[in-house]
Write an enzyme that holds these catalytic residues in place. Structure first.
Site, PDB file in Angstrom:
ATOM      1  N   ASP A 175     -41.295 -17.997  -2.899  1.00 41.29           N
ATOM      2  CA  ASP A 175     -40.578 -18.874  -1.978  1.00 41.29           C
ATOM      3  C   ASP A 175     -41.528 -19.324  -0.870  1.00 41.29           C
ATOM      4  O   ASP A 175     -42.080 -18.485  -0.145  1.00 41.29           O
ATOM      5  CB  ASP A 175     -39.395 -18.087  -1.383  1.00 41.29           C
ATOM      6  CG  ASP A 175     -38.336 -18.997  -0.793  1.00 41.29           C
ATOM      7  OD1 ASP A 175     -38.649 -20.170  -0.525  1.00 41.29           O
ATOM      8  OD2 ASP A 175     -37.205 -18.535  -0.597  1.00 41.29           O
ATOM      9  N   ASP A 176     -41.762 -20.618  -0.769  1.00 47.83           N
ATOM     10  CA  ASP A 176     -42.596 -21.185   0.313  1.00 47.83           C
ATOM     11  C   ASP A 176     -44.076 -20.797   0.226  1.00 47.83           C
ATOM     12  O   ASP A 176     -44.779 -20.828   1.232  1.00 47.83           O
ATOM     13  CB  ASP A 176     -42.110 -20.727   1.709  1.00 47.83           C
ATOM     14  CG  ASP A 176     -40.858 -21.454   2.192  1.00 47.83           C
ATOM     15  OD1 ASP A 176     -40.333 -22.300   1.465  1.00 47.83           O
ATOM     16  OD2 ASP A 176     -40.420 -21.147   3.314  1.00 47.83           O
ATOM     17  N   CYS A 216     -36.625 -25.948  -0.373  1.00 47.56           N
ATOM     18  CA  CYS A 216     -36.230 -24.955  -1.385  1.00 47.56           C
ATOM     19  C   CYS A 216     -35.190 -25.460  -2.372  1.00 47.56           C
ATOM     20  O   CYS A 216     -35.424 -25.494  -3.577  1.00 47.56           O
ATOM     21  CB  CYS A 216     -35.644 -23.705  -0.745  1.00 47.56           C
ATOM     22  SG  CYS A 216     -36.687 -22.900   0.459  1.00 47.56           S
ATOM     23  N   ASP A 266     -41.697 -22.667  -4.871  1.00 51.72           N
ATOM     24  CA  ASP A 266     -40.759 -23.797  -4.795  1.00 51.72           C
ATOM     25  C   ASP A 266     -41.217 -24.921  -3.858  1.00 51.72           C
ATOM     26  O   ASP A 266     -40.791 -26.063  -3.998  1.00 51.72           O
ATOM     27  CB  ASP A 266     -39.339 -23.329  -4.427  1.00 51.72           C
ATOM     28  CG  ASP A 266     -39.276 -22.585  -3.109  1.00 51.72           C
ATOM     29  OD1 ASP A 266     -40.327 -22.380  -2.461  1.00 51.72           O
ATOM     30  OD2 ASP A 266     -38.159 -22.194  -2.713  1.00 51.72           O
ATOM     31  N   ASN A 267     -42.053 -24.597  -2.874  1.00 50.19           N
ATOM     32  CA  ASN A 267     -42.646 -25.636  -2.014  1.00 50.19           C
ATOM     33  C   ASN A 267     -43.774 -25.000  -1.225  1.00 50.19           C
ATOM     34  O   ASN A 267     -43.915 -23.771  -1.208  1.00 50.19           O
ATOM     35  CB  ASN A 267     -41.620 -26.289  -1.080  1.00 50.19           C
ATOM     36  CG  ASN A 267     -40.808 -25.312  -0.274  1.00 50.19           C
ATOM     37  OD1 ASN A 267     -39.618 -25.106  -0.530  1.00 50.19           O
ATOM     38  ND2 ASN A 267     -41.430 -24.681   0.706  1.00 50.19           N
TER      39      ASN A 267
END
Ligand SMILES: *[C@@H]1O[C@H](CO)[C@@H](O)[C@H](O)[C@H]1NC(C)=O
Ligand SMILES: *[C@@H]1O[C@H](CO)[C@@H](O)[C@H](O)[C@H]1NC(C)=O
Ligand SMILES: *[C@@H]1O[C@H](CO)[C@@H](O)[C@H](O)[C@H]1NC(C)=O
Ligand SMILES: *[C@@H]1O[C@H](CO)[C@@H](O)[C@H](O)[C@H]1NC(C)=O
Ligand SMILES: *[C@@H]1O[C@H](CO)[C@@H](O)[C@H](O)[C@H]1NC(C)=O
Ligand SMILES: *[C@@H]1O[C@H](CO)[C@@H](O)[C@H](O)[C@H]1NC(C)=O
Ligand SMILES: *[C@@H]1O[C@H](CO)[C@@H](O)[C@H](O)[C@H]1NC(C)=O
Length: 507
Positions: free
Chosen positions: A33-34, A69, A305-306
């Site tokens: 995540d991130d 996200c 996701d990013n």
């Protein structure tokens, strides 16, 4: 009976069918995540880089369809651009895991196709930010296609959360040994792998979706003080003021105050620390597969996701921007037929993951898929002189923050940093769509913003990798016209039309 006759008889009995099915590869997909690329976000995961990257392919140009996200995760699940799955922000009203989103998309998400191919499917961790709440079906909702469902209610956290275990709530507190979410995902994954075997007729798909390295950046205690000398990278656009960019970016305070920079460095270290637990998880996945003799028949994908920024253009921290730091993410893949230690520079996207999984499972991705299977790259059958795609789209729908300075009404909602230095991290007029056009000879990023100025930005990434200079007013008008037309086409594309072939060409 001749040998051939025996073979035919066996084939009729279906022996080969099941044999064939058992030889389908297993697939593991680790989604963080991130986790960025541009701020050296892959540096701390040494074991992962060794066990996946150096044992397979490392993609240096992996992008997400949206720097946020829920829209990005919705794209991963569906293989669609945001304008086709309609999950535009992290709220239920913006289609994040909303009943409409579920109805429209979940029935054709990649796990459904894997299930149809006889895969034993397992999910653990963060799904979509609004998963598990009453208005999105509660913990009882198990998205179709998953056999084992361990879904986090809500957004990433490390302690004090609820999981849906096959539809039943399981509450967690803040005892490290019992509750640290990355480790819970790790252990659940090991439990699932423990009962897989090479001799079972069903292949498996396992997705491990960690909270790391998302806010609140809580490391495991044993990693609480690692990387104590690390600092967020300086250079590039760090602590620069961008006068030629859209409204939101122009509001940043430059130079950033020292305490903001200190906060950035602390955040940077804690992000790396949380990733140590992911690295341990990856190591155990590989070890267990190896011990069971299944490693050679298993693909392992690792992505995020990013991206993220920490001080770029003096924005303290967040994502949601069109620049490389927020839209570029890691992708490493190992598995049968994949050469070792290969760097791939083709532009690939999060919407390519679903169709890749579906094709690995022996099925054909639906024609609604905007992405493309990566198999030709993975198996080395793509002509290396021809780009995998020439152009792609990123989209973001700006959120909140209707007043400045410091967007006070959004305090505490994670839309801004107001610890010391109040800056809006998003605004409604940060709504943007960008076309990336990257052929063998040119590399442009052209963005249009939905604001009062109809602001536009253009970067020539070959000469200006940090996107320091907006050249929209200096570019050859013919090139600009092509970029504009192609952006328009991509914003409304579906299926094949999204594949990014060279429709209107820049010579
Ligand atoms: C998300 O998008 C919806 C639909 O456009 C909008 O109503 C909502 O305000 C957005 N959420 C936020 C937090 O801005
Ligand atoms: C969840 O459901 C799957 C499939 O029915 C089952 O095999 C598994 O044991 C269940 N897991 C838990 C923790 O109940
Ligand atoms: C978890 O919740 C408890 C009870 O509300 C609280 O005391 C504790 O500080 C929380 N722990 C964390 C890590 O947030
Ligand atoms: C981690 O270290 C910080 C200071 O470096 C301390 O405030 C915090 O309580 C520690 N947390 C844990 C869980 O050990
Ligand atoms: C901020 O940090 C810089 C570099 O470390 C230092 O030169 C400067 O004096 C500091 N400013 C303040 C106000 O502390
Ligand atoms: C997919 O195929 C169906 C049936 O052939 C067709 O109606 C539909 O328009 C196609 N969709 C796309 C996105 O190409
Ligand atoms: C962007 O939105 C802010 C907040 O509503 C507003 O003050 C500003 O004028 C807008 N800028 C443009 C260029 O639309």
């Amino acid at each position: 009976m001749s040998a051939l006759g025996i073979l035919r008889a066996l084939a009729v009995l279906g022996v080969f069918t099941s044999l064939h099915a058992s030889q389908r590869p297993n697939i593991v997909f680790i989604l963080t995540d991130d986790q960025d690329v541009e701020l050296n976000g892959q540096d701390p995961i040494l074991k992962t880089r060794e066990l996946i990257g150096a044992s397979g392919m490392t993609f240096t140009n992996m992008y997400v369809s949206s720097p946020l996200c829920c829209p990005s995760r919705s794209s991963i699940l569906t293989g669609k651009y945001v304008h086709n799955h309609h999950g535009i922000n992290n709220s239920v009203t913006g289609g994040c895991s909303s009943p409409e989103w579920q109805l429209e998309n979940e029935g054709s998400a990649f796990p459904v196709y894997l299930k149809k191919q006889g895969y034993n499917t397992f999910f653990a961790g963060k799904y979509l930010n609004q998963y598990g709440f009453p208005q999105t079906g509660g913990v009882e909702h198990i998205p179709p296609g998953w056999d084992w469902w361990i879904g986090l209610v809500g957004n990433s956290v490390y302690y004090n959360y609820t999981l849906s275990i096959n539809g039943t709530a399981e509450d967690h507190g803040d005892d490290y040994g019992r509750d640290y979410l990355t480790d819970v995902i790790h252990r659940r994954g090991q439990e699932f792998l423990g009962i897989q075997s090479q001799d079972r007729p069903t292949p498996f798909f396992m997705m491990l979706s960690t909270p790391a390295c998302h806010d609140p950046f809580t490391p495991a205690p044993q990693y609480n003080s690692t990387f104590s000398d690390a600092r967020a990278p300086r250079g590039g656009s760090f602590n620069l003021h961008a006068k030629d960019k859209h409204w939101l970016i122009r509001q940043a305070i430059t130079p950033m105050p020292n305490d903001t920079i200190e906060y950035i460095d602390t955040t940077f270290r804690n992000r790396w620390r949380t990733l140590q637990s992911v690295d341990d998880m990856v190591e155990d996945v590989v070890k267990t597969l190896d011990a069971k003799g299944m490693l050679d028949n298993t693909y392992i994908f690792y992505s995020s996701d990013n991206g993220f920024h920490l001080g770029q253009f003096s924005m303290p921290y967040d994502k949601r921007q069109a620049y490389e730091f927020d839209v570029k993410v890691p992708l490493m893949v190992r598995g049968p037929g994949i050469a070792k230690d290969v760097i791939i520079s083709d532009s690939v996207l999060n919407i390519d993951l679903g169709p890749t999984f579906i094709e690995l499972a022996g099925a054909t991705p639906p024609n609604s898929t905007d992405g493309m299977s990566l198999l030709p790259i993975l198996h080395g059958t793509k002509d290396p002189s021809v780009p995998f795609r020439v152009q792609f789209l990123t989209e973001h729908s700006g959120v909140g923050a209707d007043s400045v300075p410091g967007c006070p009404q959004y305090q505490g909602q994670g839309l801004m940093v107001c610890k010391m230095h109040c800056v809006c991290q998003d605004s409604r007029n940060n709504t943007h769509a960008c076309l990336r056009y990257k052929s063998n000879s040119v590399d442009y990023k052209y963005c249009e913003f939905e604001d009062d100025d109809n602001f536009r930005e253009l970067y020539e990434l070959k000469q200006d990798p940090y996107e320091l200079t907006n050249v929209v007013d200096q570019i050859n008008p013919e090139i600009l016209a092509v970029l504009k037309t192609n952006l328009y086409d991509m914003k409304i594309c579906t299926g094949d039309a999204c594949h990014g072939s060279n429709s209107h060409q820049i010579i």
